[in-house]
Design a protein around this motif. Structure first.
Motif, PDB file in Angstrom:
ATOM      1  N   LYS A   5      56.075  45.812  28.307  1.00  6.68           N
ATOM      2  CA  LYS A   5      54.649  45.342  28.846  1.00  6.68           C
ATOM      3  C   LYS A   5      53.952  44.403  27.860  1.00  6.68           C
ATOM      4  CE  LYS A   5      50.245  45.635  29.898  1.00  6.68           C
ATOM      5  NZ  LYS A   5      49.088  45.742  28.892  1.00  6.68           N
ATOM      6  N   GLY A   7      50.461  42.585  27.603  1.00  8.04           N
ATOM      7  CA  GLY A   7      48.714  42.469  28.137  1.00  8.04           C
ATOM      8  C   GLY A   7      48.262  41.150  27.932  1.00  8.04           C
ATOM      9  N   GLY A   8      47.087  40.762  28.468  1.00 10.98           N
ATOM     10  CA  GLY A   8      46.287  39.576  28.794  1.00 10.98           C
ATOM     11  C   GLY A   8      46.546  38.816  27.665  1.00 10.98           C
ATOM     12  N   THR A   9      46.100  39.215  26.365  1.00  9.00           N
ATOM     13  CA  THR A   9      46.131  38.502  25.177  1.00  9.00           C
ATOM     14  C   THR A   9      47.513  38.004  24.673  1.00  9.00           C
ATOM     15  OG1 THR A   9      45.894  40.290  23.976  1.00  9.00           O
ATOM     16  CG2 THR A   9      43.868  39.059  24.087  1.00  9.00           C
ATOM     17  N   ASP A 209      49.605  48.462  32.293  1.00 11.11           N
ATOM     18  CA  ASP A 209      50.083  49.551  31.536  1.00 11.11           C
ATOM     19  C   ASP A 209      50.963  50.534  32.452  1.00 11.11           C
ATOM     20  OD1 ASP A 209      49.085  48.510  29.203  1.00 11.11           O
ATOM     21  OD2 ASP A 209      47.261  49.863  29.289  1.00 11.11           O
ATOM     22  N   TRP A 227      52.783  46.224  24.685  1.00 15.25           N
ATOM     23  CA  TRP A 227      52.563  45.059  23.679  1.00 15.25           C
ATOM     24  C   TRP A 227      51.354  44.519  23.905  1.00 15.25           C
ATOM     25  CZ3 TRP A 227      55.822  43.993  19.591  1.00 15.25           C
ATOM     26  CH2 TRP A 227      57.350  44.269  19.577  1.00 15.25           C
ATOM     27  N   THR A 228      50.448  44.716  22.606  1.00 15.49           N
ATOM     28  CA  THR A 228      48.871  44.306  22.794  1.00 15.49           C
ATOM     29  C   THR A 228      48.428  43.504  21.663  1.00 15.49           C
ATOM     30  OG1 THR A 228      46.902  45.322  23.524  1.00 15.49           O
ATOM     31  CG2 THR A 228      48.047  46.596  21.964  1.00 15.49           C
ATOM     32  N   ASP A 229      47.166  43.470  21.558  1.00 13.04           N
ATOM     33  CA  ASP A 229      46.562  42.725  20.421  1.00 13.04           C
ATOM     34  C   ASP A 229      46.196  43.570  19.213  1.00 13.04           C
ATOM     35  OD1 ASP A 229      44.636  44.027  21.533  1.00 13.04           O
ATOM     36  OD2 ASP A 229      43.368  42.218  21.824  1.00 13.04           O
ATOM     37  N   GLY A 232      48.897  49.062  17.745  1.00  9.51           N
ATOM     38  CA  GLY A 232      49.119  50.429  18.190  1.00  9.51           C
ATOM     39  C   GLY A 232      47.896  51.114  18.451  1.00  9.51           C
ATOM     40  N   MET A 234      44.862  53.513  17.670  1.00 13.00           N
ATOM     41  CA  MET A 234      44.509  53.530  16.314  1.00 13.00           C
ATOM     42  C   MET A 234      43.170  54.634  16.191  1.00 13.00           C
ATOM     43  SD  MET A 234      43.918  49.556  15.571  1.00 13.00           S
ATOM     44  CE  MET A 234      43.731  49.881  13.911  1.00 13.00           C
ATOM     45  N   THR A 236      40.386  55.018  15.865  1.00  9.73           N
ATOM     46  CA  THR A 236      39.257  54.753  16.901  1.00  9.73           C
ATOM     47  C   THR A 236      39.295  53.054  17.219  1.00  9.73           C
ATOM     48  OG1 THR A 236      36.785  54.767  17.314  1.00  9.73           O
ATOM     49  CG2 THR A 236      37.461  53.945  14.933  1.00  9.73           C
ATOM     50  N   ASP A 237      38.490  52.579  18.174  1.00 13.36           N
ATOM     51  CA  ASP A 237      38.550  51.283  18.670  1.00 13.36           C
ATOM     52  C   ASP A 237      37.973  50.465  17.412  1.00 13.36           C
ATOM     53  OD1 ASP A 237      38.122  48.546  19.795  1.00 13.36           O
ATOM     54  OD2 ASP A 237      37.057  49.410  21.507  1.00 13.36           O
ATOM     55  N   PRO A 238      39.006  49.480  16.706  1.00 14.48           N
ATOM     56  CA  PRO A 238      38.728  48.833  15.796  1.00 14.48           C
ATOM     57  C   PRO A 238      37.484  47.598  16.000  1.00 14.48           C
ATOM     58  CG  PRO A 238      40.817  47.971  16.881  1.00 14.48           C
ATOM     59  CD  PRO A 238      40.441  49.290  17.556  1.00 14.48           C
ATOM     60  N   ARG A 239      37.232  47.475  17.014  1.00 11.92           N
ATOM     61  CA  ARG A 239      36.130  46.620  17.240  1.00 11.92           C
ATOM     62  C   ARG A 239      34.724  47.429  16.852  1.00 11.92           C
ATOM     63  NH1 ARG A 239      36.958  44.868  23.357  1.00 11.92           N
ATOM     64  NH2 ARG A 239      37.733  47.053  23.668  1.00 11.92           N
ATOM     65  N   LYS A 264      40.735  51.985  25.422  1.00 10.90           N
ATOM     66  CA  LYS A 264      40.953  50.901  26.490  1.00 10.90           C
ATOM     67  C   LYS A 264      42.438  50.595  26.151  1.00 10.90           C
ATOM     68  CE  LYS A 264      39.864  46.405  27.915  1.00 10.90           C
ATOM     69  NZ  LYS A 264      39.911  45.108  27.236  1.00 10.90           N
ATOM     70  N   VAL A 265      43.139  50.630  24.864  1.00 11.48           N
ATOM     71  CA  VAL A 265      44.397  50.336  24.780  1.00 11.48           C
ATOM     72  C   VAL A 265      45.504  50.780  25.752  1.00 11.48           C
ATOM     73  CG1 VAL A 265      44.825  52.055  23.082  1.00 11.48           C
ATOM     74  CG2 VAL A 265      45.961  50.010  22.764  1.00 11.48           C
TER      75      VAL A 265
HETATM   76  P1  ADP Z   1      45.856  44.212  26.803  1.00  8.85           P
HETATM   77  O1  ADP Z   1      45.422  43.014  27.199  1.00  8.85           O
HETATM   78  O2  ADP Z   1      47.051  44.031  25.949  1.00  8.85           O
HETATM   79  O3  ADP Z   1      46.124  45.465  27.767  1.00  8.85           O
HETATM   80  P2  ADP Z   1      43.544  45.671  26.160  1.00  8.85           P
HETATM   81  O4  ADP Z   1      42.293  44.928  25.744  1.00  8.85           O
HETATM   82  O5  ADP Z   1      43.491  46.339  27.583  1.00  8.85           O
HETATM   83  O6  ADP Z   1      44.720  44.684  25.953  1.00  8.85           O
HETATM   84  O7  ADP Z   1      43.431  46.945  24.907  1.00  8.85           O
HETATM   85  C1  ADP Z   1      43.485  46.533  23.727  1.00  8.85           C
HETATM   86  C2  ADP Z   1      42.262  46.736  23.248  1.00  8.85           C
HETATM   87  O8  ADP Z   1      41.954  48.224  23.185  1.00  8.85           O
HETATM   88  C3  ADP Z   1      42.132  46.539  21.643  1.00  8.85           C
HETATM   89  O9  ADP Z   1      41.720  45.029  21.623  1.00  8.85           O
HETATM   90  C4  ADP Z   1      40.840  47.582  21.191  1.00  8.85           C
HETATM   91  O10 ADP Z   1      39.707  47.029  20.962  1.00  8.85           O
HETATM   92  C5  ADP Z   1      40.955  48.411  22.146  1.00  8.85           C
HETATM   93  N1  ADP Z   1      40.984  49.853  21.875  1.00  8.85           N
HETATM   94  C6  ADP Z   1      40.105  50.793  22.117  1.00  8.85           C
HETATM   95  N2  ADP Z   1      40.263  51.938  21.709  1.00  8.85           N
HETATM   96  C7  ADP Z   1      41.469  51.723  21.002  1.00  8.85           C
HETATM   97  C8  ADP Z   1      42.004  52.455  19.967  1.00  8.85           C
HETATM   98  N3  ADP Z   1      41.830  54.026  19.897  1.00  8.85           N
HETATM   99  N4  ADP Z   1      43.122  52.135  19.467  1.00  8.85           N
HETATM  100  C9  ADP Z   1      43.609  50.827  19.786  1.00  8.85           C
HETATM  101  N5  ADP Z   1      42.665  49.874  20.579  1.00  8.85           N
HETATM  102  C10 ADP Z   1      41.852  50.282  21.015  1.00  8.85           C
END
Ligand code: ADP
Ligand code: ASP
Ligand code: MG
Length: 501
Positions: A5, A7-9, A209, A227-229, A232, A234, A236-239, A264-265
């Motif tokens: 799968k 994702g959008g990015t 997903d 597969w995302t941006d 894996g 993490m 915590t949210d890297p943002r 959100k991943v």
């Molecule tokens: P996609 O478009 O590939 O579905 P999402 O935007 O839905 O991607 O999910 C990926 C995002 O989830 C990452 O860019 C990250 O900022 C956020 N995120 C939040 N918590 C986590 C976490 N624990 N590990 C990884 N990413 C996370």
């Protein structure tokens, strides 16, 4: 057979689609099935179009539609070349014409119902999957576009439909299995499905997903790859925290808890079909072809750290329900829970004292009708802009001193804790704070529980890929936390259990 799968990015541009074609080509021998999201931001733009149209501003909606059409045609041209893109144009064009008709209809009736919204949002994944399938074919991959609405069957809970697995399995076996048997690569739009009467539905935001896991379970896939941006799942949210690092292995239970509490991943329901069939799930970075990402399986080796990860779920409301004088505790609790049940309230954390009960819910899912009904039996007040912080780890079970360490750290961050819950599952500690305090609390907790080493510093630099940002917050103080009886997610669990059984 494996499900991949993106994702959008991962499909946001011609360049991104080019990259995923290479990723899929490397897995050709493993018989991949591909699920794609809409191009990044397209679903949000469809939402905006719908709002503009329903408010009567049809011109504004059509303006947004033109920009979206231009973006898709441009990506098709870059990927396919002018001639082949021209032959795909009528197919894309007919979807845009249908979308335009829909917007004009919404502007005429000035209303966007949940059913209309699902129909509207379905265009994002339809368009991206058509372009991706043709781009794959041109690159020598024997792709076959498959209409997800003919494979994924759901009930009619529009905007958050629940899959009907028996029917879905039957449809997938009929429509998709023969393609895989012929070594074709089925390409499906995620997120979208249809009722058994063929009415388009969606699986809730971020639902591609979930689509991948549903199709994977229906076809007994060997593994499901998301597969995302980022690199894996993490810590915590890297943002929120640039020091976040990749979790190599995590259990289904821990990952589900993280997804439910805001990571959100992964869409929160994604792991249910995988758990049911014991299919390993991998979360990988489509921008890094060498990505090893995160492996999610039934059992994962114990973590070296106290916790596996920290999440934050924002947009939460606390509802305080205070019993009137003289009302017995039993009668009070029974009537509150009966009222919540009547409204199918999906509650996260519940805290009970003798005369009052507080619970948290996502603000956007908190119906005014529920508050009105609760007011008939007690005094009610509601606080918005709250967040749930959740620390997850299977190894915290039975170890003393961990909660003290969590709350000491939060105190040092000068953050006020409003409610506390150590879940009945004993794999998480969650608490509620003001939304504005989230970045500060998460960073302090992450620094404390995942201290940096030279190795992790280098890994974090690689992970962040420029998306993290620091957010400033106001300070507040730690006062009067409440200890809860645990959290309740009966609505999600019963729905989801019904969905996978
Ligand atoms: P996609 O478009 O590939 O579905 P999402 O935007 O839905 O991607 O999910 C990926 C995002 O989830 C990452 O860019 C990250 O900022 C956020 N995120 C939040 N918590 C986590 C976490 N624990 N590990 C990884 N990413 C996370
Ligand atoms: N495109 C949908 C959304 O943005 C589904 C997804 O990307 O998973 O919510
Ligand atoms: Mg997503």
């Amino acid at each position: 057979m494996i499900v991949m799968k993106f994702g959008g990015t991962s499909v946001e541009s011609a360049e991104a689609i080019e990259r995923i074609a290479k990723i899929v080509a490397r897995q050709r021998k493993r018989l991949p099935l591909v699920v794609v999201s809409a191009m990044a931001k397209v679903t949000d733009q469809l939402v905006s179009m719908g709002q503009e149209a329903a408010s009567g501003d049809c011109d504004a909606a059509i303006e947004l539609l033109r920009a979206m059409r231009e973006r898709h045609f441009q990506a098709a041209k870059e990927l396919l070349g002018a001639k082949r893109a021209a032959s795909l144009a009528p197919r894309l064009g007919s979807h845009f014409a249908e979308l335009e008709n829909l917007l004009r209809g919404l502007a005429a009736v000035r209303e966007l119902t949940p059913r209309g919204s699902d129909y509207l949002l379905s265009f994002g994944e339809l368009l991206s999957s058509i372009i991706v399938a043709d781009a794959f074919t041109l690159r020598g991959l024997s792709a076959a576009w498959v209409d997800s609405r003919e494979c994924l069957v759901t009930d009619s809970s529009f905007t958050r439909a629940v899959p009907q697995m028996a029917e879905t399995r039957e449809h997938c076996k009929k429509k998709i299995a023969p393609l895989i048997a012929k070594k074709r690569i089925p390409v499906l739009g995620g997120f979208i499905a249809a009722t058994c009467a063929g009415i388009p539905t969606t699986l809730g935001r971020g639902g591609s997903d979930y689509s991948a896991a549903i199709v994977g379970a229906a076809l007994d896939a060997d593994q499901i790859e998301i597969w995302t941006d980022v690199e894996g799942m993490m810590t915590t949210d890297p943002r929120l925290c640039p020091g976040a690092r990749t979790i190599k292995q995590i259990s289904f239970n821990e990952a589900a808890e993280l997804a439910y509490f805001g990571a959100k991943v992964l869409h929160p329901a994604t792991l249910l079909p995988a758990i049911h069939k014991d299919i390993p799930v991998y979360v990988l970075n489509s921008r890094n072809l060498k990505s090893t990402g995160t492996e999610i399986t039934a059992h994962a080796p114990p973590s070296r750290d106290t916790f596996r990860a920290i999440t934050a779920k924002t947009g939460i409301s606390i509802v305080n329900v205070v019993a009137s004088r003289g009302v017995g505790v039993h009668a009070f609790l029974r009537s509150v829970f009966e009222t919540m049940d009547r409204h199918s309230a999906s509650v996260d954390i519940v805290a009970i004292s003798e005369v009052s009960l507080s619970f948290t819910m996502e603000s956007k899912r908190l119906p005014q009708a529920l508050l009105n009904d609760l007011e008939q039996i007690a005094e009610v007040n509601c606080e918005q802009n709250q967040a749930i912080i959740c620390l997850v780890g299977e190894d915290i079970h039975g170890k003393p001193g961990i909660a003290a360490s969590v709350f000491n750290t939060v105190a040092k961050a000068d953050v006020n804790v409003r409610m506390i819950s150590q879940g009945a599952s004993e794999i998480n500690i969650s608490f509620v704070i003001s939304e504005a305090d989230v970045p500060k609390a998460v960073r302090h907790l992450h620094d404390h529980f995942f201290p940096e080493t030279m190795d992790t510093r280098a890994a974090a630099r690689a992970n962040v890929n420029g998306r993290s940002r620091r957010v400033r917050t106001k300070a507040s103080s730690v006062v009067g936390a409440r200890i809860s009886t645990g959290r309740s997610r009966f609505a999600l669990q019963t729905k989801a259990a019904a969905a996978v059984s």
